[in-house]
Design a protein around this motif. Structure first.
Motif, PDB file in Angstrom:
ATOM      1  N   UNK A   1       0.829  -1.213   0.000  1.00  0.00           N
ATOM      2  CA  UNK A   1       0.000   0.000   0.000  1.00  0.00           C
ATOM      3  C   UNK A   1       0.864   1.263   0.000  1.00  0.00           C
ATOM      4  N   UNK A   2       1.989   1.207   0.713  1.00  0.00           N
ATOM      5  CA  UNK A   2       2.868   2.380   0.788  1.00  0.00           C
ATOM      6  C   UNK A   2       3.463   2.700  -0.587  1.00  0.00           C
ATOM      7  N   UNK A   3       3.887   1.688  -1.333  1.00  0.00           N
ATOM      8  CA  UNK A   3       4.471   1.955  -2.654  1.00  0.00           C
ATOM      9  C   UNK A   3       3.417   2.402  -3.662  1.00  0.00           C
ATOM     10  N   UNK A   4       2.199   1.907  -3.532  1.00  0.00           N
ATOM     11  CA  UNK A   4       1.113   2.427  -4.369  1.00  0.00           C
ATOM     12  C   UNK A   4       0.870   3.904  -4.057  1.00  0.00           C
ATOM     13  N   UNK A   5       0.942   4.244  -2.777  1.00  0.00           N
ATOM     14  CA  UNK A   5       0.770   5.644  -2.375  1.00  0.00           C
ATOM     15  C   UNK A   5       1.906   6.508  -2.917  1.00  0.00           C
ATOM     16  N   UNK A   6       3.123   5.962  -2.907  1.00  0.00           N
ATOM     17  CA  UNK A   6       4.270   6.698  -3.447  1.00  0.00           C
ATOM     18  C   UNK A   6       4.088   6.962  -4.935  1.00  0.00           C
ATOM     19  N   UNK A   7       3.637   5.946  -5.676  1.00  0.00           N
ATOM     20  CA  UNK A   7       3.389   6.121  -7.111  1.00  0.00           C
ATOM     21  C   UNK A   7       2.366   7.236  -7.334  1.00  0.00           C
ATOM     22  N   UNK A   8       1.302   7.234  -6.525  1.00  0.00           N
ATOM     23  CA  UNK A   8       0.295   8.280  -6.645  1.00  0.00           C
ATOM     24  C   UNK A   8       0.856   9.655  -6.353  1.00  0.00           C
ATOM     25  N   UNK A   9       1.705   9.738  -5.340  1.00  0.00           N
ATOM     26  CA  UNK A   9       2.318  11.022  -4.993  1.00  0.00           C
ATOM     27  C   UNK A   9       3.220  11.527  -6.119  1.00  0.00           C
ATOM     28  N   UNK A  10       3.984  10.616  -6.717  1.00  0.00           N
ATOM     29  CA  UNK A  10       4.875  11.003  -7.811  1.00  0.00           C
ATOM     30  C   UNK A  10       4.080  11.474  -9.028  1.00  0.00           C
ATOM     31  N   UNK A  11       2.996  10.804  -9.329  1.00  0.00           N
ATOM     32  CA  UNK A  11       2.170  11.196 -10.473  1.00  0.00           C
ATOM     33  C   UNK A  11       1.547  12.569 -10.248  1.00  0.00           C
ATOM     34  N   UNK A  12       1.078  12.816  -9.025  1.00  0.00           N
ATOM     35  CA  UNK A  12       0.501  14.131  -8.721  1.00  0.00           C
ATOM     36  C   UNK A  12       1.558  15.227  -8.835  1.00  0.00           C
ATOM     37  N   UNK A  13       2.766  14.949  -8.351  1.00  0.00           N
ATOM     38  CA  UNK A  13       3.852  15.937  -8.466  1.00  0.00           C
ATOM     39  C   UNK A  13       4.133  16.255  -9.932  1.00  0.00           C
ATOM     40  N   UNK A  14       4.174  15.218 -10.754  1.00  0.00           N
ATOM     41  CA  UNK A  14       4.456  15.411 -12.185  1.00  0.00           C
ATOM     42  C   UNK A  14       3.385  16.260 -12.839  1.00  0.00           C
ATOM     43  N   UNK A  15       2.132  15.997 -12.476  1.00  0.00           N
ATOM     44  CA  UNK A  15       1.023  16.773 -13.031  1.00  0.00           C
ATOM     45  C   UNK A  15       1.129  18.240 -12.623  1.00  0.00           C
ATOM     46  N   UNK A  16       1.438  18.481 -11.355  1.00  0.00           N
ATOM     47  CA  UNK A  16       1.563  19.858 -10.877  1.00  0.00           C
ATOM     48  C   UNK A  16       2.726  20.575 -11.562  1.00  0.00           C
ATOM     49  N   UNK A  17       3.833  19.855 -11.765  1.00  0.00           N
ATOM     50  CA  UNK A  17       4.986  20.451 -12.434  1.00  0.00           C
ATOM     51  C   UNK A  17       4.658  20.791 -13.885  1.00  0.00           C
TER      52      UNK A  17
END
Length: 267
Positions: free
Chosen positions: A240-256
């Motif tokens: 679950x933690x690594x799925x959450x990390x993937x989600x966080x990275x995708x959101x960061x990329x979108x914001x950038x």
């Protein structure tokens, strides 16, 4: 064009390979096209992907030394749903052979130039040392993801790594930056872990991922079954933690991407 991320830390045993395969599997599960490159001669990322390192026809050695095209060295069937360039003991010899060739620091960057647009993410599992393999990873990467334990000596190692990244950026890759710092094997009950975590956030700010990877038995067990944690036990805290990390990275990329787009329109 795909984003190339080197997963590196000169200190061993901090969860580099665990992060590489589990993050790659999590990204693949979100329908992203993912490539994992195993540059560690131990071949742990290869075995943890369900690929027998002793039976592979080609490895990163063939890519870097013999300059075979990426398509010819790919393992397309892995337990994590991503493509893989495997490693085994042969990769140890690659460093020696690379000493003799022209443009040895950028062999990997050159090889990936033809396939970057075929992937959303390319993750490179680096060996726990600063050698020509790591230099190749850094020269090919857009950024470096640093997994680290929240311990005193880990802070010293991080300081050395940040210095190394700065020096490599000056020499082989001026665009290289830190993608993020990931706290691994974290125990909230440990006072030192919390203190080091606070120091990290104070010094590196939003470069420290909000997602924290806990100490988790399932994460440790999964590689021996040739599988990322999410396919070994999707209910585990580690998965679950690594799925959450993937989600966080995708959101960061979108914001950038949005910030870049707005800046271009402003200009």
């Amino acid at each position: 064009m795909g984003k190339v991320i080197a997963i590196a830390n000169q200190k061993g045993g901090v969860g580099k390979t665990t992060t590489c395969i589990n993050l790659a599997a999590s990204m693949a599960a979100t329908q992203r096209k993912v490539l994992v490159i195993d540059l560690d001669p131990q071949g742990n990322a290869t075995m943890a992907s369900g690929v027998d390192k002793y039976q592979v026809a080609s490895t990163a050695y063939d890519l870097l030394v013999d300059e075979l095209p990426v398509e010819q060295v790919l393992e397309r069937e892995t337990s994590g749903g991503y493509h893989l360039i495997a490693a085994n003991g042969d990769v140890t010899a690659a460093e020696i052979r690379l000493m003799e060739v022209f443009a040895r620091e950028v062999r990997l960057r050159t090889a990936l130039a033809t396939v970057r647009d075929q992937y959303d993410y390319i993750f490179i599992d680096c060996p726990p040392s600063l050698n020509l393999l790591t230099v190749n990873a850094m020269s090919a990467a857009d950024s470096v993801l640093v997994p680290m334990q929240c311990e005193y000596f880990a802070l010293e190692g991080l300081t050395a790594l940040v210095d190394t990244i700065s020096k490599l950026a000056a020499v082989v890759n001026p665009n290289l930056k830190i993608e993020g710092i990931l706290r691994t094997m974290f125990d909230h009950r440990n006072r030192l872990s919390n203190e080091v975590s606070d120091q990290l956030k104070g010094h590196f700010g939003d470069k420290v991922y909000r997602t924290v990877i806990p100490r988790n038995v399932r994460l440790a067990e999964a590689p021996s079954f040739g599988s990322p944690a999410m396919y070994y036990d999707k209910t585990s805290l580690g998965a679950k933690a690594y799925l959450a990390l993937a989600g966080e990275m995708l959101r960061r990329s979108e914001h950038q991407a949005i910030a870049t787009d707005n800046a271009e329109h402003t200009v």
